[in-house]
Design an enzyme around this catalytic site. Structure first.
Site, PDB file in Angstrom:
ATOM      1  N   MET A  66      63.995 -43.075  18.523  1.00  0.00           N
ATOM      2  CA  MET A  66      63.862 -44.510  18.187  1.00  0.00           C
ATOM      3  C   MET A  66      62.697 -44.908  19.126  1.00  0.00           C
ATOM      4  O   MET A  66      62.308 -44.552  20.046  1.00  0.00           O
ATOM      5  CB  MET A  66      64.959 -45.024  18.261  1.00  0.00           C
ATOM      6  CG  MET A  66      66.202 -44.777  17.256  1.00  0.00           C
ATOM      7  SD  MET A  66      67.923 -45.718  17.552  1.00  0.00           S
ATOM      8  CE  MET A  66      67.142 -47.088  16.950  1.00  0.00           C
ATOM      9  N   HIS A  67      62.502 -46.182  18.603  1.00  0.00           N
ATOM     10  CA  HIS A  67      61.620 -47.095  19.489  1.00  0.00           C
ATOM     11  C   HIS A  67      60.135 -46.822  19.536  1.00  0.00           C
ATOM     12  O   HIS A  67      59.377 -47.857  20.185  1.00  0.00           O
ATOM     13  CB  HIS A  67      62.283 -47.570  20.618  1.00  0.00           C
ATOM     14  CG  HIS A  67      63.659 -47.539  20.770  1.00  0.00           C
ATOM     15  ND1 HIS A  67      64.351 -48.504  19.973  1.00  0.00           N
ATOM     16  CD2 HIS A  67      64.467 -46.882  21.463  1.00  0.00           C
ATOM     17  CE1 HIS A  67      65.609 -48.683  20.153  1.00  0.00           C
ATOM     18  NE2 HIS A  67      65.803 -47.463  21.265  1.00  0.00           N
ATOM     19  N   ASP A  84      67.849 -41.263  15.630  1.00  0.00           N
ATOM     20  CA  ASP A  84      68.520 -39.993  16.145  1.00  0.00           C
ATOM     21  C   ASP A  84      70.283 -40.308  16.352  1.00  0.00           C
ATOM     22  O   ASP A  84      70.888 -39.354  15.788  1.00  0.00           O
ATOM     23  CB  ASP A  84      67.983 -39.458  17.121  1.00  0.00           C
ATOM     24  CG  ASP A  84      67.934 -40.581  18.445  1.00  0.00           C
ATOM     25  OD1 ASP A  84      68.252 -41.684  18.200  1.00  0.00           O
ATOM     26  OD2 ASP A  84      67.326 -40.288  19.272  1.00  0.00           O
TER      27      ASP A  84
END
Length: 478
Positions: free
Chosen positions: A76-77, A232
């Site tokens: 992520m991110h 995830d």
């Protein structure tokens, strides 16, 4: 057949399951991380495409020919910045990159961010990274036409579509998490607008169709559906059937996660707990996140000149926490500290501290950090009735026994098999392709349950108190 692709930090994994959700093929391709400066962590999106090609080619042709749907999971991110031609402008700034800590603090000081997103603006989130690029690489920022998350760059390659889904989008600091939509107000605060954002779908929805030229190249059928997928941890939640309130899992991977499903939206940003959309419509989840779990053990293994598995195998039965203490803040910490600058430490070393004692201290340090996450979740009213263990660290019975004892909660270990992000992504592919719902996300069969060691509960309570005191002292020094 249904394919799940999980784009991790250290590698891309593919898992193919049949209609009965039995794994029939799997493949992996490694990835490396570039750290050009302290606190930086980057990858080239081009490497993800090469890894995906490697994984697809490694799946037997007869199985590829039967694939009906593809699901995506991923780290992520990350900030993938594209120009108007969809060319990548710079390496992707990853989730564990802390360079944007000042920008994160500036955004977090604006109360609208916590109010709409339900979360602190952490340095690893996507929005502060765009502010960093705007300040330090203005020429590149001025060329940004689209911002994608890592797995959604794979989707662009697969389908030609700019699409994100709710669970991953919730980690950007641009999503109104309660409304499950981009916030124009939050985007404007970072110099962007809705036109730079991908279209949003739910994780179990169709996001596009595999491009015909890729179907021909890899021997897949025409019309393969690509599901929305999930970040995830949300994908792992689908994989282990953590979709209802009271269900939770602890993940001992590179980072550590205590993930609990919620039926409704219950933000509590002051706790540094992450409150995100789940991968299914109308569901949310909460996470306590620590940045180094197996990463901490692997770090110590390199210093000790041994494999991490060798370090843990000879520990025997669970012992009370010793004098040696370890703080696992090798690259900062999220829950509950929200501190990008804090760093790890060994404390209480003495002449009797041998390799086993130091190994136990590392495992205990991560264990107590996870207990901090549990306490933060409890402060929001989230209750954990069932706890599963996943990730590479869950292979250590000693570690799981320590966590069960520190949390006072039995931990169930699934039967041998991979129920992680790739498996969850494949389940989402079934939903998107067939229209099936949450009933697909059933819990796995349990191989064993590790109970708390009642005789050591008090010792672990005292150990956690010493850990908290040490963390407070270290925080004042960094």
């Amino acid at each position: 057949m249904y394919l799940g692709l999980d784009l991790g930090t250290s590698g891309l994994k593919g898992v193919v399951i049949d209609d009965a959700q039995k794994i029939v093929a799997e493949a992996t391709a490694p990835l490396t991380v570039s750290r050009p400066h302290e606190g930086w962590s980057e990858q080239s999106p081009a490497d993800w495409i090469v890894a995906a090609e490697t994984v697809l080619n490694a799946i037997p042709a007869r199985i590829r020919a039967a694939i009906r749907g593809i699901g995506l999971s991923g780290q992520m991110h990350g900030a993938v910045l594209l120009d108007r031609a969809d060319d990548v402008l710079r390496p992707c700034i990853l989730w564990n990159d802390t360079r944007a800590h000042e920008e994160a603090a500036a955004l977090d000081a604006n109360p609208v961010f916590r109010r709409l997103t339900g979360n602190i603006v952490f340095p690893g989130f996507t929005a502060p990274k765009l502010l960093w690029v705007k300040s330090h690489e203005p020429a590149q920022f001025n060329r940004v036409a689209r911002v994608l998350l890592p797995k959604d760059y794979l989707r662009l390659w697969l389908t030609g579509e700019h699409v994100a889904e709710m669970s991953d989008a919730a980690g950007t600091s641009w999503l109104d998490t309660g409304k499950r939509d981009w916030s124009d107000e939050l985007l404007a605060a970072t110099g962007l607008d809705r036109g730079a954002m991908p279209r949003l779908v739910e994780g179990s929805d169709r996001s596009g169709i595999l491009r015909p030229e890729l179907a021909d190249r890899f021997g897949l059928p025409k019309g393969v559906v690509v599901a929305g997928g999930a970040g995830d941890n949300a994908a792992a939640g689908i994989g282990v059937g953590v979709v209802k309130a009271g269900q939770a899992f602890v993940s001992l991977g590179t980072s550590g996660v205590l993930f609990a499903a919620n039926e409704g939206y219950r933000p509590a940003p002051a706790t540094a707990v992450h409150t995100f959309c789940h991968a299914l419509p109308g569901k949310w989840h909460q996470m306590g996140v620590i940045l180094a779990a197996t990463d901490a053990l692997n770090w110590f293994a390199r210093i000790a000149g041994s494999a991490s598995a060798d370090l843990t195998e000879g520990l025997g039965g669970l012992k009370p926490p010793g004098k040696a203490r370890f703080l696992p803040y090798l690259g900062g910490e999220r829950t509950p500290l929200n501190d990008a600058s804090i760093r790890g430490a060994f404390i209480g070393l003495e002449h009797d501290t041998d390799r086993n004692a130091a190994t136990r201290a590392v495992l205990e340090g991560v264990t107590f950090a996870i207990r901090d996450c549990r306490d933060a979740l409890a402060a929001t009213g989230t209750k954990i009735d069932r706890l599963l263990a996943v990730g590479g660290g869950s292979k250590s019975d000693y570690w799981l026994s320590a966590i069960a004892t520190a949390l006072g909660t039995p931990i169930s270990v699934p039967v041998a098999g991979d129920y992680g992000g790739a498996f969850g992504a494949a389940r989402l592919a079934i939903m998107a392709t067939t229209g099936a719902g949450a009933e697909i996300a059933t819990p796995p069969s349990i191989a064993k349950t590790i109970d708390p060691v009642a005789a050591l509960t008090g010792a672990f309570d005292e150990g956690h108190a010493r850990f908290r005191a040490a963390a407070t002292a270290i925080k004042g020094l960094t």
